[in-house]
Enzyme design. Structure first.
Site, mmCIF file in Angstrom:
data_model
loop_
_atom_site.group_PDB
_atom_site.id
_atom_site.type_symbol
_atom_site.label_atom_id
_atom_site.label_comp_id
_atom_site.label_asym_id
_atom_site.label_seq_id
_atom_site.Cartn_x
_atom_site.Cartn_y
_atom_site.Cartn_z
ATOM 1 N N HIS A 146 0.830 -1.211 0.000
ATOM 2 C CA HIS A 146 0.000 0.000 0.000
ATOM 3 C C HIS A 146 0.861 1.256 0.000
ATOM 4 C CE1 HIS A 146 -3.610 -2.357 0.714
ATOM 5 N NE2 HIS A 146 -4.298 -1.253 0.533
ATOM 6 N N LYS A 169 -10.288 -7.701 7.533
ATOM 7 C CA LYS A 169 -10.744 -8.203 8.825
ATOM 8 C C LYS A 169 -10.862 -7.048 9.805
ATOM 9 C CE LYS A 169 -7.657 -10.177 11.427
ATOM 10 N NZ LYS A 169 -6.652 -11.114 11.919
#
Length: 173
Positions: free
Chosen positions: A36, A101
């Site tokens: 990222h 999650k």
């Protein structure tokens, strides 16, 4: 149970509501923290990404190496909040879906709403189950990051729950 095909269209996203159970099939990219960071650095430098972000889905995971006769090793979700600093930029650049999650920030939730995107929750501890849903796996960017590089996964009936929908609905309190 709803069946979802990727890439996720805006119309499909609009029809999803927080709490919907889904089976996802299609192409998913993986990316964790280091990937990222590199993706955002490329975007900040107005450089071309080594893959298409527009309409894509990113799974916050790093697949373990595959055993013989399998497409992937264990591939469970990582904690999504670790990507809070990066997700809005990717959503603003056309990312259509996130799979991860746990809860994410209000900034991410607002970016999902603004961009008509969806956040799917995967189940922690179910890495072997998720690996069984991966039919093909290929590292397509940042291979020096090993399992934390960007992988292109072809998934079939990958189970998840709509955690944040594009209307502001959420499953977390």
């Amino acid at each position: 149970m709803k069946r979802i095909s990727l890439p996720l269209s805006k119309q499909e996203a609009e029809n999803l509501k927080a709490g919907d159970c889904v089976l996802i099939s299609g192409t998913v990219l993986t990316a964790r923290d280091c990937a990222h960071k590199r993706i955002c650095e490329l975007l900040d430098g107005n450089k071309k990404l080594p893959f298409e972000i527009e309409g894509s889905a990113i799974y916050y995971a790093g697949p373990c190496p595959a055993k013989p006769d399998t497409s992937s090793g264990s591939c469970g979700p990582t904690t999504s909040a670790r990507m809070n600093a990066f997700a809005p930029k990717l959503l603003n650049n056309g990312l259509a879906a996130i799979i991860g999650k746990g809860e994410m920030s209000d900034e991410v939730r607002n970016a999902l709403i603004k961009n008509g995107a969806v956040y799917f929750a995967a189940i922690g501890g179910a890495g072997a189950l998720y690996a069984s849903k991966i039919k093909q796996s290929e590292c397509i960017a940042f291979d020096d990051l090993l399992s934390e590089g960007v992988f292109k996964l072809c998934v079939e009936d990958f189970p998840a729950i709509v955690a944040y929908d594009c209307h502001g609905g959420k499953i977390y309190r």
